[in-house]
Enzyme design. Structure first.
Site, mmCIF file in Angstrom:
data_model
loop_
_atom_site.group_PDB
_atom_site.id
_atom_site.type_symbol
_atom_site.label_atom_id
_atom_site.label_comp_id
_atom_site.label_asym_id
_atom_site.label_seq_id
_atom_site.Cartn_x
_atom_site.Cartn_y
_atom_site.Cartn_z
ATOM 1 N N TYR A 168 0.821 -1.217 0.000
ATOM 2 C CA TYR A 168 0.000 0.000 0.000
ATOM 3 C C TYR A 168 0.855 1.266 0.000
ATOM 4 O O TYR A 168 0.444 2.300 -0.518
ATOM 5 C CB TYR A 168 -0.974 0.000 1.185
ATOM 6 C CG TYR A 168 -2.188 -0.840 0.896
ATOM 7 C CD1 TYR A 168 -3.078 -0.470 -0.114
ATOM 8 C CD2 TYR A 168 -2.424 -2.015 1.587
ATOM 9 C CE1 TYR A 168 -4.172 -1.251 -0.419
ATOM 10 C CE2 TYR A 168 -3.522 -2.805 1.301
ATOM 11 C CZ TYR A 168 -4.405 -2.412 0.296
ATOM 12 O OH TYR A 168 -5.477 -3.185 -0.005
ATOM 13 N N GLU A 179 3.571 -30.416 8.329
ATOM 14 C CA GLU A 179 3.000 -29.581 7.277
ATOM 15 C C GLU A 179 1.625 -29.069 7.667
ATOM 16 O O GLU A 179 1.255 -27.947 7.305
ATOM 17 C CB GLU A 179 2.920 -30.432 5.991
ATOM 18 C CG GLU A 179 2.292 -29.746 4.813
ATOM 19 C CD GLU A 179 2.038 -30.721 3.651
ATOM 20 O OE1 GLU A 179 2.502 -31.872 3.712
ATOM 21 O OE2 GLU A 179 1.380 -30.310 2.690
ATOM 22 N N ASP A 219 2.469 -34.720 4.185
ATOM 23 C CA ASP A 219 1.593 -35.588 3.399
ATOM 24 C C ASP A 219 2.439 -36.408 2.448
ATOM 25 O O ASP A 219 3.531 -36.004 2.051
ATOM 26 C CB ASP A 219 0.612 -34.738 2.570
ATOM 27 C CG ASP A 219 -0.514 -34.187 3.414
ATOM 28 O OD1 ASP A 219 -0.718 -34.695 4.536
ATOM 29 O OD2 ASP A 219 -1.186 -33.238 2.965
#
Lengths: 358, 543
Positions: A93, A187, A239
């Protein structure tokens, strides 16, 4: 005056000197892409190669990026002057505005200012934290550890159900007491919550740490400090899919995007605990398989060809097995064996048997 | 025993008068709906006026007035300064279908069959019951005649309701007044756009138009040069069909087949006539009246086998590149104009010329399909665009090289007006309403060639304009960034912003060539930053 501030000033002075002599302003920006990444066998880290690209001001294709890079440098200098920190979003910004008399924006999306900061990092050799720009904090930690942060004493064992959330900059943290045998990074935030509820870190005398998805810099730096300063082994739980392997790869060897920061962020001794192909067989996870999609298969092939995996027999075996299965599995699949199976049996067994991949 | 059914049926079988037929099939003549009817009536009257003026070598001055009378009734008044009509002919011309001067000649003109204006009279009669009111005067020495006419639909004959001599301030000309049921709307396919387009392709005519809202527009002439008088030609053997051949043989006064061929056809001399006869296996001295159907069929075969040179093309009077562009300039505001008049070509033994003009830029919308204005013998074609050869040839032309956007099989998008004009002694319309040009490959080919020729000129203009714009853009882009970069450098180095800004600005001024040379490099990818594409969540390293 801080080193970073000096560097920014020098950068500005050099460019202005050039301009005064009639030379057009330009920046040499090392290329941050796979084509310019080298895997250093000795240090076991990814390193940025020598390739860099010139970013010229008087070039239609470069001018915008050139201006963006200088803009974030200017903002960073202002922050250093004020001794304030800004988030990446703040930075976006602060840089975002429309050029007078046009409908062109200096930056249109945050990805552009984020990129400009990473460019500034490689140009100056200072990390964005040193340039007073922080990423969002992301990640939780729990364990028998007491630290001091900005004058506050914090006990990671007494942070309630959410744990301590890891800030983007962990350089200033002091470890007062570390009572753990290892660090377990996972994870999935959901798995972290499972283990936290089971007081796994208390029972197993360890530290549990997580972020959702990819690891943040703050978290990686924290892992690295625990590894190097307190000699704790780091175990990684992901995973069973190509992205899990890549998360481990980033932790251990560094990421392609941030190869310029590799040295301060890699974990040479990190060990991949699971989920492995063996686990699939051993714990009967096949019935919880999810079929690999085409993009997954493509990604698997890409990862298996990375220099740092190419000659790693254990990992090549993993990739081959995953391809043969044509399927992936989530950590939470273990919950099918009982809600506390992961903390009561799976993890203790794996660690005791040293059943991991490096 | 009962009568055979055919006898009973015979009671109902009788001739249908032409007028009755058209009364029931008014759509064939362009009276499908009320809006179109208004246009058709104006169009028939104006076309007749223009034809008459040109034939009499008079610069046309035509006034068109439409008065709204309420209840969907309109009075149409069309007045010209043409040659006028002799008293005897006025009823036939206006109140008898298929009466006219043009059907029997092969000559370039707006009218063809002699249906148009009498059909308009018939339409007025059917919808309002009011007679047509015609005033005409042939010169100052003759009085003006005023007629009120009805058309007897049974007999296809005029019925004269009133016939008187009146005093008229005009020395010469014709005035037609018709009351019809209609509706008025502006926009495409309106009387307004028909007259505007007519003004484009008839730059020698002045038209004054007062619409139902009493707003007057004047389309002044752009030239005092009348179009050349088109020559009348005899038909070319290649363009003749069996039925017409039979009719011609019946009507001829020639004594032998050879003299019939040389007298009635263009491009047939005695040598060619002999060749045709030889190829047909017929004697050159056969009497035309004795020819039987089998002979005529052989004759047609013979014509096909004989090489006959193309018909003369001096009978075609195109508008001409200069005048067409002038006409376009005065009615369409744009920044670039070009026009092309092709050489004459022949379809089915009938000569024709294709003309194309383009007007590019200005206030025309850039993101919409181009505007296509179609004309045949200087008459705007407003309906049935997609059935027309002109439209088809625009679609089949690749406009991308000329700087327009075009998706395949569609009309191009861009700020462009395309004019396509077909001039011919017999433009092949798809229907009697003369709304679309039939798809003859020879015509489409000529149209495409004309479009391409004009397109290439347009392309040069558009590309040059684009080059200039992007050059300006290139310099501009740096001008915009200089203050930003100077500010950043000033804050980093602590130097004066103004000094840096001035220095960069003067570098920009000095290095224009350098910057332009740089542009080539910039079009290549600046750095191979994206040569790996991470997929899935691994892509968001650091968020």
């Amino acid at each position: 005056m801080s080193e970073a501030k000096k560097k920014l000033q020098t950068l500005g002075k050099e460019l202005v000197e050039g301009v005064k002599k009639g030379k057009q302003p330009k920046l040499d920006v090392p290329i941050r892409a796979l084509s310019n990444i080298k895997y250093n066998e000795k240090t076991k880290t990814l390193e940025l190669g020598g390739k860099s690209s010139e970013r010229l001001f008087f070039n239609v294709g470069h001018v915008k990026k050139f201006a963006q890079t200088l803009e974030v440098a200017k903002i960073s200098k202002q922050l250093l002057d004020l001794q304030k920190h800004a988030s990446l979003r703040d930075m976006f910004y602060m840089a975002k505005r429309t050029l007078p008399g046009t409908n062109t924006n200096l930056v249109d999306e945050q990805s552009e200012s984020d990129n400009a900061i990473e460019d500034l990092e490689v140009v100056t050799g200072f990390s964005r934290e040193q340039l007073n720009v922080n990423a969002n904090k992301n990640g939780s930690v729990a364990g028998h550890v007491v630290i001091e942060d900005k004058g506050d004493t914090i006990d990671w064992a007494r942070m309630g159900s959410g744990g301590w959330s890891i800030p983007s900059n962990v350089e200033e943290i002091k470890f007062k007491k570390v009572d753990a045998k290892y660090v377990l990074y996972m994870e999935k935030a959901a798995v972290w919550e499972r283990l936290h509820e089971d007081k796994f870190w208390d029972k197993q005398k360890c530290i549990i740490m997580s972020s959702q998805g990819q690891t943040t810099r703050g978290l990686r730096r924290l892992l690295q400090r625990l590894s190097s300063e307190h000699k704790l082994p780091i175990y990684v739980l992901c995973d069973y899919d190509p992205y899990g392997a890549y998360i481990y790869s980033v932790l251990k060897y560094g990421s392609i995007n941030l190869a310029h920061m590799a040295e301060s962020l890699t974990l040479k001794d990190a060990k991949y605990l699971g989920i492995t192909s063996n686990d699939i067989e051993k714990y009967g996870l096949k019935k919880h398989f999810i079929k690999l999609k085409d993009v997954d298969v493509a990604r698997l092939k890409q990862i298996s060809e990375y220099d740092w995996f190419k000659n790693n027999k254990a990992w090549q075996r993993e990739f081959k097995a995953m391809k043969a299965f044509g399927a992936k599995a989530e950590i939470q699949a273990l919950s099918a064996r009982g809600i506390t199976f992961i903390s009561d049996q799976y993890l203790p067994e794996k660690i005791k048997n040293k059943d991991w991949i490096e | 025993m009962a009568e055979p059914i055919a006898v009973k049926l015979a009671e109902k079988q009788r001739a249908v008068s032409v007028a009755e037929f058209f009364e029931r099939n008014r759509h064939l003549l362009g009276f499908d709906n009320k809006r179109k009817a208004l246009l058709t009536v104006v169009k028939e009257a104006v076309d007749n006026s223009l034809d008459a003026c040109e034939e009499a070598r008079i610069l046309p001055e035509i006034s068109v007035e439409i008065i709204e009378m309420g209840n969907e009734r309109f009075r149409i008044v069309v007045e010209d300064n043409g040659p006028g009509i002799v008293k005897k002919q006025i009823p036939n011309i206006f109140a008898k279908l298929l009466y006219g001067s043009k059907f029997h000649s092969l000559k370039q003109a707006r009218g063809q069959q002699g249906i148009g204006i009498s059909a308009a009279v018939l339409y007025a009669q059917l919808t309002t019951g009011r007679p047509a009111r015609i005033t005409s005067r042939i010169d100052a020495k003759h009085p003006a005649h005023y007629f009120e006419l009805h058309l007897n639909t049974q007999k296809n004959e005029p019925e004269i309701i009133k016939d008187e001599e009146i005093s008229w301030k005009k020395e010469r000309g014709t005035k037609v007044e018709l009351d019809i049921e209609a509706s008025y709307q502006k926009g495409d396919q309106s009387v307004d756009s028909y007259l505007k387009e007519t003004a484009i392709v008839n730059p020698h005519a002045t038209i004054v138009y007062t619409n139902p809202k009493a707003e007057q527009s004047i389309f002044p002439r752009a030239t005092d040069k009348l179009p050349k008088e088109p020559a009348e030609i005899k038909p070319h053997p290649y363009g003749i069909e069996l039925g017409i051949m039979l009719k011609m043989i019946k009507a001829t006064e020639s004594r032998t087949l050879q003299s019939f061929l040389t007298n009635e056809f263009s491009r047939v001399g005695s040598q060619t006539a002999k060749e045709i006869c030889a190829a047909a296996g017929l004697q050159t001295d056969m009497k035309p009246r004795e020819l039987e159907l089998a002979h005529v069929e052989k004759l047609m075969e013979g014509i096909k086998k004989t090489k006959i040179i193309a018909p003369p093309t001096d009978c075609i009077v195109p508008i001409g590149e200069e005048l067409l562009e002038k006409g376009l300039r005065k009615e369409v505001a744009a920044e670039f104009y070009t026009s092309v008049t092709r050489s004459p070509e022949v379809y089915r033994g009938i000569p024709f010329v294709v003309e194309v003009a383009l007007a590019y830029g200005g206030q025309q919308p850039a993101d919409q399909p181009v505007r296509i204005l179609r004309f045949a013998n200087r008459v705007p074609l407003l309906y049935q665009q997609s059935a027309c050869s002109s439209f088809k040839s625009v679609l089949q032309t690749n406009w991308k090289p000329y700087g327009l956007q075009q998706s395949s099989g569609a009309a191009p998008n861009g700020p462009l007006t395309v004019i396509i004009h077909l001039a011919s002694v017999w433009p092949p319309f798809t229907s009697e309403a003369k709304e679309a040009i039939a798809h003859y490959p020879e015509i489409i080919k000529e149209m495409k060639l004309a479009l391409q020729e004009a397109g290439r000129r347009l392309g040069m203009y558009v590309n040059k304009k684009r080059r200039v714009a992007s050059e300006r853009e290139r310099v501009n882009i740096f001008e915009r960034y200089i203050p930003e970069v100077a500010d950043a450098l000033a804050q980093l180095s602590g130097e004066n912003k103004k000094v840096i800004e001035d220095q960069l600005t003067s570098m920009l001024a000095k290095n224009k060539e350098f910057i332009q040379a740089n542009v080539a490099a910039a079009s290549e990818r600046e750095e191979p930053e994206d040569d790996i594409k991470l997929t899935g969540n691994a892509e968001r390293d650091e968020e």
